[in-house]
Design a protein around this motif. Structure first.
Motif, PDB file in Angstrom:
ATOM      1  N   THR A 163      30.374  20.561  28.183  1.00 31.79           N
ATOM      2  CA  THR A 163      31.761  20.500  28.650  1.00 31.79           C
ATOM      3  C   THR A 163      31.959  21.213  29.973  1.00 31.79           C
ATOM      4  N   PHE A 164      31.193  22.286  30.204  1.00 34.47           N
ATOM      5  CA  PHE A 164      31.277  23.045  31.460  1.00 34.47           C
ATOM      6  C   PHE A 164      32.732  23.309  31.844  1.00 34.47           C
ATOM      7  N   GLY A 165      33.491  23.856  30.912  1.00 31.98           N
ATOM      8  CA  GLY A 165      34.923  24.029  31.139  1.00 31.98           C
ATOM      9  C   GLY A 165      35.419  25.442  30.967  1.00 31.98           C
ATOM     10  N   SER A 166      34.719  26.422  31.508  1.00 30.08           N
ATOM     11  CA  SER A 166      35.146  27.817  31.353  1.00 30.08           C
ATOM     12  C   SER A 166      36.410  28.129  32.147  1.00 30.08           C
ATOM     13  N   GLY A 167      36.670  27.336  33.194  1.00 28.00           N
ATOM     14  CA  GLY A 167      37.852  27.564  34.013  1.00 28.00           C
ATOM     15  C   GLY A 167      37.621  28.435  35.223  1.00 28.00           C
ATOM     16  N   PHE A 168      36.355  28.791  35.495  1.00 29.36           N
ATOM     17  CA  PHE A 168      36.035  29.605  36.682  1.00 29.36           C
ATOM     18  C   PHE A 168      34.970  28.868  37.476  1.00 29.36           C
ATOM     19  N   SER A 169      35.272  28.570  38.727  1.00 30.37           N
ATOM     20  CA  SER A 169      34.386  27.700  39.493  1.00 30.37           C
ATOM     21  C   SER A 169      33.145  28.423  40.003  1.00 30.37           C
ATOM     22  N   LEU A 170      32.108  27.642  40.238  1.00 28.81           N
ATOM     23  CA  LEU A 170      30.860  28.171  40.769  1.00 28.81           C
ATOM     24  C   LEU A 170      31.060  28.732  42.171  1.00 28.81           C
ATOM     25  N   LYS A 171      31.882  28.070  42.966  1.00 27.65           N
ATOM     26  CA  LYS A 171      32.119  28.541  44.326  1.00 27.65           C
ATOM     27  C   LYS A 171      32.930  29.840  44.351  1.00 27.65           C
ATOM     28  N   LEU A 172      33.844  30.014  43.403  1.00 32.78           N
ATOM     29  CA  LEU A 172      34.576  31.280  43.354  1.00 32.78           C
ATOM     30  C   LEU A 172      33.639  32.428  42.980  1.00 32.78           C
ATOM     31  N   MET A 173      32.721  32.176  42.065  1.00 31.62           N
ATOM     32  CA  MET A 173      31.726  33.197  41.748  1.00 31.62           C
ATOM     33  C   MET A 173      30.888  33.512  42.977  1.00 31.62           C
ATOM     34  N   ASP A 174      30.532  32.483  43.719  1.00 29.73           N
ATOM     35  CA  ASP A 174      29.756  32.676  44.945  1.00 29.73           C
ATOM     36  C   ASP A 174      30.516  33.559  45.929  1.00 29.73           C
ATOM     37  N   LYS A 175      31.819  33.354  46.025  1.00 30.52           N
ATOM     38  CA  LYS A 175      32.636  34.184  46.910  1.00 30.52           C
ATOM     39  C   LYS A 175      32.582  35.649  46.472  1.00 30.52           C
ATOM     40  N   ASP A 176      32.701  35.884  45.167  1.00 26.32           N
ATOM     41  CA  ASP A 176      32.664  37.249  44.655  1.00 26.32           C
ATOM     42  C   ASP A 176      31.309  37.898  44.893  1.00 26.32           C
ATOM     43  N   LEU A 177      30.241  37.108  44.805  1.00 28.30           N
ATOM     44  CA  LEU A 177      28.911  37.651  45.074  1.00 28.30           C
ATOM     45  C   LEU A 177      28.754  38.018  46.549  1.00 28.30           C
ATOM     46  N   SER A 178      29.368  37.244  47.422  1.00 26.48           N
ATOM     47  CA  SER A 178      29.352  37.595  48.849  1.00 26.48           C
ATOM     48  C   SER A 178      30.044  38.930  49.081  1.00 26.48           C
ATOM     49  N   ILE A 179      31.153  39.138  48.372  1.00 20.71           N
ATOM     50  CA  ILE A 179      31.866  40.411  48.480  1.00 20.71           C
ATOM     51  C   ILE A 179      30.979  41.562  48.005  1.00 20.71           C
ATOM     52  N   ALA A 180      30.276  41.354  46.895  1.00 21.53           N
ATOM     53  CA  ALA A 180      29.394  42.392  46.370  1.00 21.53           C
ATOM     54  C   ALA A 180      28.274  42.712  47.359  1.00 21.53           C
ATOM     55  N   GLY A 181      27.714  41.664  47.971  1.00 26.44           N
ATOM     56  CA  GLY A 181      26.664  41.883  48.954  1.00 26.44           C
ATOM     57  C   GLY A 181      27.151  42.671  50.158  1.00 26.44           C
ATOM     58  N   LYS A 182      28.330  42.329  50.661  1.00 24.17           N
ATOM     59  CA  LYS A 182      28.901  43.055  51.802  1.00 24.17           C
ATOM     60  C   LYS A 182      29.232  44.502  51.430  1.00 24.17           C
ATOM     61  N   LEU A 183      29.669  44.698  50.187  1.00 23.79           N
ATOM     62  CA  LEU A 183      29.965  46.048  49.728  1.00 23.79           C
ATOM     63  C   LEU A 183      28.706  46.910  49.739  1.00 23.79           C
ATOM     64  N   ALA A 184      27.605  46.353  49.229  1.00 19.70           N
ATOM     65  CA  ALA A 184      26.344  47.097  49.228  1.00 19.70           C
ATOM     66  C   ALA A 184      25.926  47.460  50.651  1.00 19.70           C
ATOM     67  N   GLU A 185      26.066  46.514  51.564  1.00 12.76           N
ATOM     68  CA  GLU A 185      25.731  46.778  52.965  1.00 12.76           C
ATOM     69  C   GLU A 185      26.610  47.885  53.540  1.00 12.76           C
ATOM     70  N   SER A 186      27.894  47.873  53.194  1.00 10.43           N
ATOM     71  CA  SER A 186      28.832  48.845  53.775  1.00 10.43           C
ATOM     72  C   SER A 186      28.529  50.274  53.350  1.00 10.43           C
ATOM     73  N   VAL A 187      27.886  50.444  52.199  1.00 11.72           N
ATOM     74  CA  VAL A 187      27.547  51.797  51.737  1.00 11.72           C
ATOM     75  C   VAL A 187      26.069  52.117  51.950  1.00 11.72           C
ATOM     76  N   GLY A 188      25.364  51.215  52.620  1.00 13.63           N
ATOM     77  CA  GLY A 188      23.971  51.474  52.972  1.00 13.63           C
ATOM     78  C   GLY A 188      22.984  51.333  51.836  1.00 13.63           C
ATOM     79  N   TYR A 189      23.327  50.497  50.839  1.00 15.12           N
ATOM     80  CA  TYR A 189      22.411  50.281  49.707  1.00 15.12           C
ATOM     81  C   TYR A 189      21.764  48.912  49.850  1.00 15.12           C
ATOM     82  N   THR A 190      20.431  48.884  49.745  1.00 15.16           N
ATOM     83  CA  THR A 190      19.694  47.629  49.851  1.00 15.16           C
ATOM     84  C   THR A 190      19.456  47.045  48.464  1.00 15.16           C
ATOM     85  N   LEU A 191      20.093  45.908  48.199  1.00 14.51           N
ATOM     86  CA  LEU A 191      19.899  45.234  46.917  1.00 14.51           C
ATOM     87  C   LEU A 191      18.526  44.568  46.878  1.00 14.51           C
TER      88      LEU A 191
END
Length: 291
Positions: free
Chosen positions: A228-256
Motif C-alpha cells: 500500500t505504501f501509504g504512511s502519509g510521509f513522502s520520500l522527498k520530505l524525508m530527503d529534505k530532513d536528511l539534508s537538514i541533518a547533514g548541514k547541522l552536522a557540518e555546522s558543528v564540525g562533526y563528520t558523519l
C-alpha cells in the motif's frame, strides 16, 4: 499568556488535522494557505475563519506549518505577517526548518517584540488526526510553558529540547536515525527473502528481538509487505530532513560516517521519484531487482 486566538498558516496533510485539533479544543482559529480553495475547504469543515490583516493584530499565537525555512521566512518577513502581529505575540514554527536559520529567525522576531518557538512534530498524519504527535520544542522555557496547553491539543509528548533551533535540530536528527534504520531493515528483509526466509517471518523475528524498530513494528507489514505504501510521509520530505541533518552536522564540525552513507543513498533514490512517492517505498526501491 492566555492563548485564545490562534492563526495557522499551512493547511497541508499535517496542517489540516492539526487545525482540527485546535478548533476542537475551543480556540478561535484563523487559517491561511497558498491555495485559497484550501482555506475555503478548511473553514467549511471547521470552526475557523480566513486569516486577515485585521485578525492578525489580535492573535495570541501565529503558527506556521510550511515546507521549509525559506518559505517560513518569506511568509513571516517578506509577506509581512510578522509585522501585522502585536508585540508580545508568540510565533510557533512547527515546520521542519533548518536549525541555524531558526535561531536567526528567533533573533529577528525578538527585534520586533515577538516571541518565538520552533516546535516540529513527529508521528505522521494518523497521529496528527488523533492528537498524539510528539512535539519537539526549542526556545525559552517561559514561552514553552505558556504554549503547552495549545501544543497539548495536538500532541501527546511535548518535549522541551533547549534554546531556539533545538527543536528543529532534534527533529532532523530523529529522522536521520529513522531513515537509516528503515534502510537497514529493508536490506535485511531482502537478504532474508533470498535465503528463503519469508519477509513476514523475518519481521516477526525483528519485533521479538533486538532488531526491533519503529519501521519493523509500524511500517513493514502495514505499508511495505502489503504494497500500500501509504504512511502519509513522502520520500522527498524525508530527503529534505536528511539534508537538514547533514548541514547541522557540518555546522558543528562533526563528520558523519554511516549517516553520510545513509544521506547519500536517500538522495540518490529521491532524485528518481515523484513528490508523492511514500517513504516506505524504499522497500521496493532498494531491492536489488529494482536497481
Amino acid at each position: 499568556m492566555n492563548i485564545q486566538k490562534v492563526g495557522f498558516i499551512g493547511l497541508g496533510m499535517m496542517g489540516a488535522p492539526m487545525c482540527a485539533r485546535i478548533a476542537g479544543a475551543g480556540h478561535t482559529l484563523y487559517v491561511a494557505d497558498a491555495d485559497p480553495a484550501r482555506v475555503e475547504e478548511i473553514c467549511g469543515k471547521l470552526s475557523a475563519a480566513p486569516l486577515t490583516e485585521a485578525a492578525a493584530k489580535d492573535l495570541d499565537v501565529l503558527t506556521t506549518m510550511l515546507p521549509n525555512s525559506s518559505i517560513v521566512e518569506s511568509v513571516l518577513l517578506d509577506e509581512g505577517w510578522a509585522d501585522r502581529l502585536t508585540p508580545g505575540a508568540l510565533v510557533i514554527d512547527m515546520s521542519s526548518s533548518e536549525p541555524v536559520r531558526s535561531r536567526e529567525l528567533a533573533e529577528t522576531l525578538a527585534g520586533r517584540g515577538l516571541h518565538y518557538l520552533d516546535a516540529p512534530v513527529s508521528g505522521g498524519v494518523k497521529r496528527a488526526e488523533n492528537g498524539t504527535l510528539a512535539i519537539l520544542v526549542g526556545g525559552e522555557q517561559a514561552e514553552m510553558d505558556a504554549a503547552r496547553p495549545l501544543l497539548e491539543t495536538m500532541g501527546q509528548s511535548i518535549l522541551f529540547i533547549g534554546p531556539a533551533g533545538s527543536g528543529h535540530a532534534a527533529k532532523a536528527l530523529n529522522n536521520l536515525v529513522s531513515a537509516c534504520g528503515l534502510m537497514i531493515t529493508v536490506e535485511a528483509l531482502h537478504v532474508a527473502k533470498r535465503f528463503g526466509i519469508a519477509e513476514d517471518v523475518m519481521t516477526d523475528v525483528l519485533n521479538a528481538s533486538s532488531g526491533r524498530s519503529n519501521t519493523s513494528e509500524n511500517k513493514v507489514k502495514q505499508f511495505m509487505l502489503s504494497g500500500t505504501f501509504g504512511s502519509g510521509f513522502s520520500l522527498k520530505l524525508m530527503d529534505k530532513d536528511l539534508s537538514i541533518a547533514g548541514k547541522l552536522a557540518e555546522s558543528v564540525g562533526y563528520t558523519l560516517s554511516f549517516g553520510a552513507y545513509g544521506i547519500d543513498t536517500w538522495h540518490r533514490v529521491a532524485e528518481g521519484v515523484s513528490p508523492t512517492t511514500d517513504h516506505t517505498e524504499m522497500y521496493r526501491l532498494l531491492s536489488e531487482d529494482a536497481q
